[in-house]
Structure formats: structure tokens, C-alpha cells
Design an enzyme around this catalytic site. Structure first.
Site, short mmCIF file in Angstrom:
data_model
loop_
_atom_site.label_atom_id
_atom_site.label_comp_id
_atom_site.label_asym_id
_atom_site.label_seq_id
_atom_site.Cartn_x
_atom_site.Cartn_y
_atom_site.Cartn_z
N ARG A 152 72.15 90.53 2.36
CA ARG A 152 70.90 90.13 3.03
C ARG A 152 70.15 91.38 3.52
O ARG A 152 69.89 91.53 4.71
CB ARG A 152 71.20 89.21 4.23
CG ARG A 152 71.91 87.90 3.89
CD ARG A 152 72.13 87.04 5.14
NE ARG A 152 72.81 87.76 6.21
CZ ARG A 152 74.13 87.94 6.28
NH1 ARG A 152 74.91 87.42 5.36
NH2 ARG A 152 74.66 88.62 7.28
N GLU A 191 90.89 91.70 -0.73
CA GLU A 191 90.51 91.78 0.68
C GLU A 191 91.77 92.05 1.49
O GLU A 191 92.74 91.29 1.43
CB GLU A 191 89.83 90.48 1.16
CG GLU A 191 88.44 90.31 0.58
CD GLU A 191 87.63 89.22 1.27
OE1 GLU A 191 88.23 88.38 1.97
OE2 GLU A 191 86.39 89.23 1.11
N GLU A 236 93.77 92.00 4.72
CA GLU A 236 93.72 91.21 5.95
C GLU A 236 95.12 91.13 6.59
O GLU A 236 96.13 91.34 5.93
CB GLU A 236 93.27 89.77 5.67
CG GLU A 236 91.95 89.67 4.93
CD GLU A 236 91.36 88.26 4.95
OE1 GLU A 236 91.79 87.43 5.77
OE2 GLU A 236 90.46 88.01 4.12
N ASP A 289 93.30 88.36 0.26
CA ASP A 289 92.41 87.24 -0.07
C ASP A 289 91.63 87.62 -1.33
O ASP A 289 90.48 88.06 -1.26
CB ASP A 289 91.48 86.99 1.13
CG ASP A 289 90.46 85.91 0.85
OD1 ASP A 289 90.71 85.06 -0.02
OD2 ASP A 289 89.40 85.92 1.52
N ARG A 311 83.75 87.84 -6.65
CA ARG A 311 82.45 87.99 -5.97
C ARG A 311 81.30 87.33 -6.71
O ARG A 311 80.35 86.84 -6.09
CB ARG A 311 82.12 89.48 -5.80
CG ARG A 311 83.13 90.24 -4.98
CD ARG A 311 83.21 89.71 -3.57
NE ARG A 311 84.19 90.48 -2.80
CZ ARG A 311 84.68 90.08 -1.63
NH1 ARG A 311 84.29 88.92 -1.11
NH2 ARG A 311 85.57 90.81 -0.99
N GLN A 321 81.64 83.60 -6.16
CA GLN A 321 81.35 83.36 -4.75
C GLN A 321 79.85 83.42 -4.45
O GLN A 321 79.30 82.58 -3.76
CB GLN A 321 82.11 84.40 -3.91
CG GLN A 321 81.98 84.24 -2.40
CD GLN A 321 82.60 85.42 -1.64
OE1 GLN A 321 83.20 86.32 -2.21
NE2 GLN A 321 82.44 85.40 -0.33
N THR A 373 95.89 83.47 -3.06
CA THR A 373 95.95 84.29 -1.85
C THR A 373 97.39 84.78 -1.74
O THR A 373 98.32 83.96 -1.78
CB THR A 373 95.59 83.45 -0.60
OG1 THR A 373 94.32 82.82 -0.80
CG2 THR A 373 95.56 84.31 0.65
N THR A 405 88.71 90.24 6.22
CA THR A 405 88.83 91.61 5.72
C THR A 405 88.66 92.60 6.85
O THR A 405 87.74 92.47 7.66
CB THR A 405 87.73 91.88 4.68
OG1 THR A 405 87.79 90.85 3.71
CG2 THR A 405 87.90 93.23 4.03
CA CA Z 1 88.71 86.84 3.48
#
Ligand code: CA
Length: 390
Positions: free
Chosen positions: A123, A180, A182, A214, A218, A221, A238, A325
Site C-alpha cells: 500500500r 515466514e 515466527e 508460515d 505471495r 495471497q 505450516t 513474521t
Molecule cells: Ca504469518
């Protein structure tokens, strides 16, 4: 990142199997495994309700903090040789399975640098953080049935994407497969539906911590998440550590988050802010490509739990709460290839002259994590995954 971290201070729980024997609960000590069901049968350990002979940790996790503390104290005495010398099975002689049956899987988005980087990428020109971000730990409900133990290969998913915004969407293998980095928090003690868990008591529901990858497509998504949240771009796999490090082992590594909470959150989320000081790393084909720390999480797991339950939703034994993340402000501290390559615009230079934007077939990713140093260090078990072609 050095080896070690699996001494007396850690003692993580997992599910192991030896050829021809049923799967059951084990505890890792160094490069060996303690067989808890056998220790219990020999009278060296209390086994609440036969939980240690089960092929998942859920029965033990449901026993609650007093039972976890009692077992941990007893195991620490045993590995110190205070009462007896327990036999160890070599880690190389066992197969490690998914450590617990995953109930609900929720993935939060609690690292401020990761959230802001995502905003800048997707964005541009608007506020990097969405308007709700500093007011509550936002997240989405993921797919528990495709959570797998580290070591499981990950197949590149198919789906719809729209690489050319002027053209119709295309169907095919994801071209932007990502990782990702995490932390995953594992719920042991459940809560009742209709009752909010107070933030001050929330951490008592957490049995332990794993590393969590994760995996994210992209391109799938980006096309599907308009406006609903992650779906097929995330649900194919995952990966988590095969060993669950007890929350008690990480208590000495509580530290203030690196970004203060400003403005102060709503009353139901208010506590002395804390995070876990765990050094974290992403390795790609043997090369470290990112190093970050658990202190880059803005919201604590206690705040995540207080938020998750404030509307009356319950916690279940086996719930898995992903932190989101974890990224820091520096480029080398970014916990995903999306950020490291700025959505492909700035390829990552690898040793030997290779470059990466997103993952290629055959790539192997390893997540590592360790808190502290020397004998007192506590490691989270590696999460390994190799990409298999679609
Ligand atoms: Ca995630």
C-alpha cells in the site's frame, strides 16, 4: 548460530517412535531422548493418567501448570543424576512426529517492522500500519490440519494469481513461494467459552514454544486477499519444531519489547509489556540470510490470548498461536523473502554469486532460535523444510 541449548535448562517435549514400537512422549536432553513412559513404568516419574504413553502431548498439556511444573522439576533432578541415571535413546535412532494434535491455529501479525514493511510494499503512499494495528493484536484463523513437523517436505502449491493487472488471472504453480520466521505458542490449559482470559493470567495457559514457518505463496495471497484474509496462499503447509520448549524454560529470557506500546492499549490488553529475548535465524541452503530477535514483537502472547478470548471465544488444548513474521528495522533482520527482496524488486545476493527473490524447487530452509549462552542456553528445535516441485 552455535549448537547446544538442549541441556538441563531446556528439556523440551516431543513425540518419538523407534522402529516397531508405538509413538510416545519423550524429552530431549543433549543428543538423546528420555522415554517418559518407561521412566514412569520404572517408578522414576509420575505419569498423570497415562499421558506419557500417548502419541501426542495433548493429554499431558491438558493437565495444567502444576503438573507441568512437577514433571519438569522431577526431570531436572533425573538428568542431573540426583536420584538415578536415566537411560537415553540416541536422537539418531528415533523418528520425530508432530508433537501435538493441533486444535485451532491462529496466526497473529505482531511484529511492527514486518507489518510496516508489508504496508510499504502493498500500500505505497498510505500509512504503513493499518488503523487498528496499535490498538489490538490482529490475526486470522489458519488451517490446523496442515501443520506439520519440521523435516516434512513442502510441495509448491497451485492456485490463481494475477501477475498482469490488465490481464485475466492465471492458474498454475506459485511463482512467489516464501518463508515466514515466527514463534509458535502452544496452548495447554483450556478456557471456557464465554469467559475472557485476563491478560495477567493468560501466560499460565501456554504450555510451550516452537519455531514456526508460515510458508506463504505471495502471488496467490495477493490475488485472493481482497478483502478477506489469507486463505489458499497460506493453508497448504505450516511447519513447526518437533520439540516443544516449556514456557518455564524461557521465563529467564523475558525482556522488554524493543518498540514501546504507544498509545497505551485498552484496559483488557494492559500489562507490563514483555517479549522473549530469543536470537532467531533463517538459513537458506546452508547460508544465514536473516537474523532477528523475539524482542521485535510488539504484542506479547498474553495480550494475544486476552484479545482472542475477550469476545467469549475459548482456548482449547493444542491451540497453536503464531506470533506473526518477526522482523527488525534493518534489512538483515527481515523475517521473510517478501521483505528481504522487497517483493522481488531487490534480489538477495547469496554466497557464490547466486540470487534469490523467492524460493526455488530444491531449496532447503532452516529456522533456528536460541536464548542465552553456554550451559544456560535454551534452544528452540530447528524447523527444516525442502521445497518440492509442483
Ligand atoms: Ca504469518
Amino acid at each position: 548460530m552455535t549448537a547446544g541449548g538442549f541441556g538441563r535448562a531446556n528439556l523440551p517435549y516431543g513425540i518419538f517412535r523407534r522402529a516397531g514400537e508405538p509413538a510416545r512422549v519423550g524429552v530431549r536432553f543433549g543428543e538423546g531422548v528420555l522415554d517418559l513412559a518407561t521412566l514412569a513404568a520404572d517408578g522414576l516419574l509420575d505419569d498423570p493418567g497415562g499421558a506419557f504413553a500417548q502419541p501426542a502431548l495433548n493429554a499431558f498439556m491438558a493437565c495444567g501448570p502444576a503438573a507441568w511444573a512437577a514433571a519438569r522439576e522431577r526431570l531436572q533432578r533425573l538428568v542431573s543424576g540426583v536420584d538415578a541415571e536415566p537411560g537415553l535413546i540416541a536422537l539418531d535412532d528415533v523418528e520425530l512426529l508432530l508433537p501435538f494434535a493441533v486444535a485451532d491455529y491462529v496466526d497473529f501479525w505482531s511484529s511492527i517492522d514486518h507489518a510496516a514493511n508489508s504496508g510499504r510494499i502493498f500500500r505505497p503512499g498510505s500509512d504503513p500500519l493499518p488503523p487498528n494495528w496499535r490498538h489490538m493484536p490482529i490475526g486470522y484463523h489458519g488451517r490446523s490440519g496442515t501443520v506439520v513437523a519440521g523435516g516434512t517436505p513442502v510441495r509448491r502449491p497451485h492456485g490463481q494469481s494475477r501477475p498482469d493487472r490488465e490481464a485475466p488471472p492465471v492458474f498454475g504453480p506459485s511463482a512467489k513461494l516464501d518463508v515466514e520466521l515466527e514463534l509458535g505458542f502452544v496452548i495447554g490449559a483450556p478456557s471456557a467459552m464465554g469467559e475472557a482470559v485476563p491478560v495477567a493470567l493468560a501466560a499460565e495457559h501456554v504450555f510451550g514454544v516452537v519455531l514456526l514457518n508460515d510458508w506463504s505463496a505471495r502471488d496467490l495471497q495477493a490475488f485472493e486477499s481482497q478483502p478477506l484474509g489469507p486463505f489458499l496462499g497460506k493453508s497448504f503447509a505450516t511447519s513447526i519444531s518437533p520439540w516443544v520448549t516449556p514456557m518455564a524454560a524461557l521465563e529467564p529470557f523475558r525482556a522488554a519489547p524493543l518498540t514501546p506500546q504507544e498509545p497505551a492499549p485498552a484496559d483488557y490488553l494492559r500489562e507490563e509489556p514483555w517479549a522473549l529475548d530469543i536470537a532467531l535465524e533463517i538459513e537458506l541452503n546452508g547460508e544465514a540470510i536473516a537474523r532477528t530477535n523475539g524482542r521485535h514483537l510488539y504484542w506479547s502472547v498474553a495480550q494475544q490470548i486476552a484479545h482472542l478470548t475477550v469476545n467469549g471465544a475459548s482456548l482449547r488444548t493444542g491451540d497453536l498461536l503464531g506470533s506473526g513474521t518477526i522482523s527488525g528495522p534493518a534489512r538483515a533482520e527481515r523475517g521473510s523473502l517478501l521483505e528481504l527482496s522487497w517483493n522481488g524488486a531487490e534480489p538477495l545476493a547469496l554466497a557464490g554469486g547466486a540470487e534469490r527473490t523467492f524460493l526455488e524447487d530444491g531449496d532447503e530452509v532452516v529456522l533456528r532460535g536460541i536464548a542465552g549462552e553456554g550451559e544456560d542456553a535454551v534452544a528452540l528445535a530447528d524447523v527444516r523444510g525442502r521445497i518440492v516441485g509442483a
